[in-house]
Design a protein around this motif. Structure first.
Motif, PDB file in Angstrom:
ATOM      1  N   GLU A 276     -10.239   3.439  -0.775  1.00 17.51           N
ATOM      2  CA  GLU A 276     -11.636   4.042  -0.253  1.00 17.51           C
ATOM      3  C   GLU A 276     -12.632   2.682  -0.220  1.00 17.51           C
ATOM      4  O   GLU A 276     -13.517   2.560   0.570  1.00 17.51           O
ATOM      5  CB  GLU A 276     -12.287   4.992  -1.120  1.00 17.51           C
TER       6      GLU A 276
ATOM      7  N   PHE B 134      -6.830   2.489   8.118  1.00 17.42           N
ATOM      8  CA  PHE B 134      -5.701   3.096   7.287  1.00 17.42           C
ATOM      9  C   PHE B 134      -4.593   3.490   8.108  1.00 17.42           C
ATOM     10  O   PHE B 134      -3.323   2.919   8.096  1.00 17.42           O
ATOM     11  CB  PHE B 134      -6.030   4.543   6.573  1.00 17.42           C
TER      12      PHE B 134
ATOM     13  N   ILE C 273      -9.477  14.262   2.559  1.00 18.04           N
ATOM     14  CA  ILE C 273      -9.449  12.999   2.761  1.00 18.04           C
ATOM     15  C   ILE C 273      -9.641  12.409   4.071  1.00 18.04           C
ATOM     16  O   ILE C 273      -8.733  12.874   4.945  1.00 18.04           O
ATOM     17  CB  ILE C 273      -8.075  12.364   2.175  1.00 18.04           C
ATOM     18  N   GLU C 274     -10.554  11.941   4.423  1.00 24.65           N
ATOM     19  CA  GLU C 274     -10.746  11.614   5.819  1.00 24.65           C
ATOM     20  C   GLU C 274     -10.199  10.045   5.990  1.00 24.65           C
ATOM     21  O   GLU C 274     -10.577   8.777   5.418  1.00 24.65           O
ATOM     22  CB  GLU C 274     -12.211  11.349   6.092  1.00 24.65           C
ATOM     23  N   LEU C 275      -9.212   9.885   6.846  1.00 17.34           N
ATOM     24  CA  LEU C 275      -8.482   8.627   7.051  1.00 17.34           C
ATOM     25  C   LEU C 275      -9.256   7.679   8.134  1.00 17.34           C
ATOM     26  O   LEU C 275      -9.833   8.271   9.084  1.00 17.34           O
ATOM     27  CB  LEU C 275      -6.868   8.917   7.517  1.00 17.34           C
ATOM     28  N   LYS C 276      -9.270   6.476   7.904  1.00 15.60           N
ATOM     29  CA  LYS C 276     -10.116   5.756   8.824  1.00 15.60           C
ATOM     30  C   LYS C 276      -8.992   5.041   9.659  1.00 15.60           C
ATOM     31  O   LYS C 276      -7.964   4.747   9.430  1.00 15.60           O
ATOM     32  CB  LYS C 276     -10.918   4.674   7.994  1.00 15.60           C
TER      33      LYS C 276
ATOM     34  N   LEU D 126     -10.257   4.924   3.656  1.00 20.02           N
ATOM     35  CA  LEU D 126     -10.402   6.367   3.542  1.00 20.02           C
ATOM     36  C   LEU D 126     -11.605   6.689   2.831  1.00 20.02           C
ATOM     37  O   LEU D 126     -12.363   5.710   2.486  1.00 20.02           O
ATOM     38  CB  LEU D 126      -9.178   7.092   3.021  1.00 20.02           C
ATOM     39  N   TYR D 127     -12.075   8.190   3.246  1.00 15.64           N
ATOM     40  CA  TYR D 127     -13.214   8.539   2.491  1.00 15.64           C
ATOM     41  C   TYR D 127     -12.837   9.717   1.906  1.00 15.64           C
ATOM     42  O   TYR D 127     -12.178  10.752   2.365  1.00 15.64           O
ATOM     43  CB  TYR D 127     -14.196   8.736   3.562  1.00 15.64           C
TER      44      TYR D 127
ATOM     45  N   LEU E   3      -7.517  13.392  11.068  1.00 11.40           N
ATOM     46  CA  LEU E   3      -7.691  12.543  10.309  1.00 11.40           C
ATOM     47  C   LEU E   3      -8.268  13.081   8.945  1.00 11.40           C
ATOM     48  O   LEU E   3      -8.311  12.307   7.991  1.00 11.40           O
ATOM     49  CB  LEU E   3      -8.659  11.670  10.816  1.00 11.40           C
TER      50      LEU E   3
ATOM     51  N   TYR F  60      -0.335   9.370   5.561  1.00  8.79           N
ATOM     52  CA  TYR F  60      -0.104   9.252   7.243  1.00  8.79           C
ATOM     53  C   TYR F  60       0.667  10.499   7.916  1.00  8.79           C
ATOM     54  O   TYR F  60       0.256  10.963   8.946  1.00  8.79           O
ATOM     55  CB  TYR F  60       0.469   8.058   7.576  1.00  8.79           C
TER      56      TYR F  60
ATOM     57  N   SER G 118      -1.241  13.495   8.175  1.00 10.77           N
ATOM     58  CA  SER G 118      -2.482  13.354   9.285  1.00 10.77           C
ATOM     59  C   SER G 118      -1.813  13.897  10.462  1.00 10.77           C
ATOM     60  O   SER G 118      -2.072  14.476  11.340  1.00 10.77           O
ATOM     61  CB  SER G 118      -2.993  12.067   9.323  1.00 10.77           C
TER      62      SER G 118
END
Length: 274
Positions: free
Chosen positions: A231, A251, A245-248, A236-237, A203, A194, A197
Motif C-alpha cells: 500500500e 499492481f 483490497i482495492e488493486l491499483k 493497492l489500497y 479490482l 491477482y 481479481s
C-alpha cells in the motif's frame, strides 16, 4: 545478448491476449506444488533464496567440481544474503533433504555438493508449471517434449546459468515486486491477489485473510504487513472494512511483468539464444 533477448521476450509475451488465463493456470499449478511442503516453499519462494538454489544447481550442472565459492561470490556481489544467512540456508537445504554435502576428496577444507533427487524433482516441477502456461500462449511450440529426457536439467542449466551470471533477477527487473517477493509466502500472496481479481471480476477484491493464512502457512498479521508495505508503494489500497483490497493498475502491471520475466527466463533456459 542474454539481457536483450529476455527483455525483448518479456515485452512480446506481455502483449498476448491470453496472459490472464496463463497467470491463473500458473498460480493453480504452483499452488499444488506449494501445498506439498508449505513450510519449505514459503521460504524457498522468497526471491533471493530461489535465486541462490538455482545458482547452486547451475554450478552442479556446469562445473566439473562444484563448490560454494561461486555461490558465495554471487551473494556478496549482489547483497542477496550475508555469509551467515547463506550458511543457514545451505543447512536448511541439507536438513530438508534437497542437498547432499561432502568434503572434497583432495582438499578436505573444501565442501562439494550434489542436489538430491528430491531437490531436482521439485525444481523440475516448478519449471513445468511455467512450461504449462507457455504452451497456452504459444500452442504451436511444444517445449514439454524437451523435458522428457534424462539430460533436460543439465541442458536447461547450461542456458539458465547465463541469466544468473548476468545478474538478471526478478525484483530488479520489476522493482515493485520486492514488496511481496522478499517475504515468506509473498510469491503466492502476490499471484493469489491477482487471480482473485480475475475470479471476482473486480479490482476491489474481497479477501479472506484466514483462508490465505492457512493456505500459505503464514500468519494473518504477516499477510497484512506485506499488504501494508504494498500500500505504501501505491500498489493497492486497504479499505477500512478490513476485508476489501482495492488493486491499483500499478499492481496489475507489476504481476504481469513479473510473470513475463519468469516465462522469458525459463524459455531461455530451454531454448537458449535460438
Amino acid at each position: 545478448m542474454v539481457v536483450s533477448i529476455i527483455n525483448g521476450r518479456r515485452r512480446e509475451i506481455g502483449l498476448d491476449e491470453g496472459l490472464d488465463a496463463a497467470i491463473e493456470a500458473y498460480y493453480n499449478a504452483t499452488q499444488k506444488i506449494y501445498l506439498t511442503h508449505p513450510l519449505y516453499f514459503k521460504v524457498m519462494f522468497k526471491a533471493n533464496r530461489i535465486i541462490i538454489f538455482l545458482a547452486i544447481l547451475g554450478g552442479y550442472y556446469t562445473l566439473d567440481n562444484p563448490s560454494f565459492k561461486e555461490v558465495k561470490k554471487l551473494c556478496i556481489n549482489n547483497e542477496l544474503l550475508s555469509t551467515n544467512a547463506l550458511d543457514s540456508f545451505i543447512s536448511f537445504l541439507q536438513v530438508g533433504g534437497r542437498l547432499a554435502i561432502t568434503r572434497d576428496g583432495q582438499d578436505k577444507r573444501k565442501l562439494t555438493y550434489q542436489p538430491t533427487a528430491k531437490g531436482v524433482n521439485e525444481v523440475r516441477e516448478l519449471i513445468n508449471s511455467l512450461l504449462l502456461t507457455y504452451s497456452m500462449i504459444y500452442p504451436g511450440v511444444d517445449l514439454a517434449q524437451r523435458v522428457d529426457h534424462s539430460d533436460f536439467m543439465a541442458d536447461f542449466f547450461k542456458n539458465y546459468t547465463q541469466v544468473i551470471v548476468k545478474e538478471m533477477f526478478v525484483y530488479d527487473a520489476v522493482p515493485d515486486s520486492r514488496a511481496f517477493l522478499t517475504k515468506d509466502g509473498g510469491h503466492m500472496m502476490m499471484f493469489h491477489l491477482y487471480v482473485e481479481s480475475l475470479r471476482q471480476r473486480t479490482l476491489a477484491v474481497q479477501y479472506n485473510y484466514l483462508k490465505a493464512s492457512a493456505a500459505f502457512s503464514v500468519s494473518r498479521s504477516h499477510i497484512k504487513r506485506c499488504f501494508q508495505a504494498a500500500e505504501r508503494l501505491d500498489l493497492l489500497y486497504l479499505k477500512q472494512d478490513g476485508k476489501t483490497i482495492e488493486l491499483k493498475p500499478r499492481f496489475i502491471d507489476m504481476v504481469r511483468e513479473a510473470f513475463c520475466f519468469y516465462l522469458a527466463t525459463v524459455e531461455y533456459g530451454v531454448l537458449g539464444a535460438r
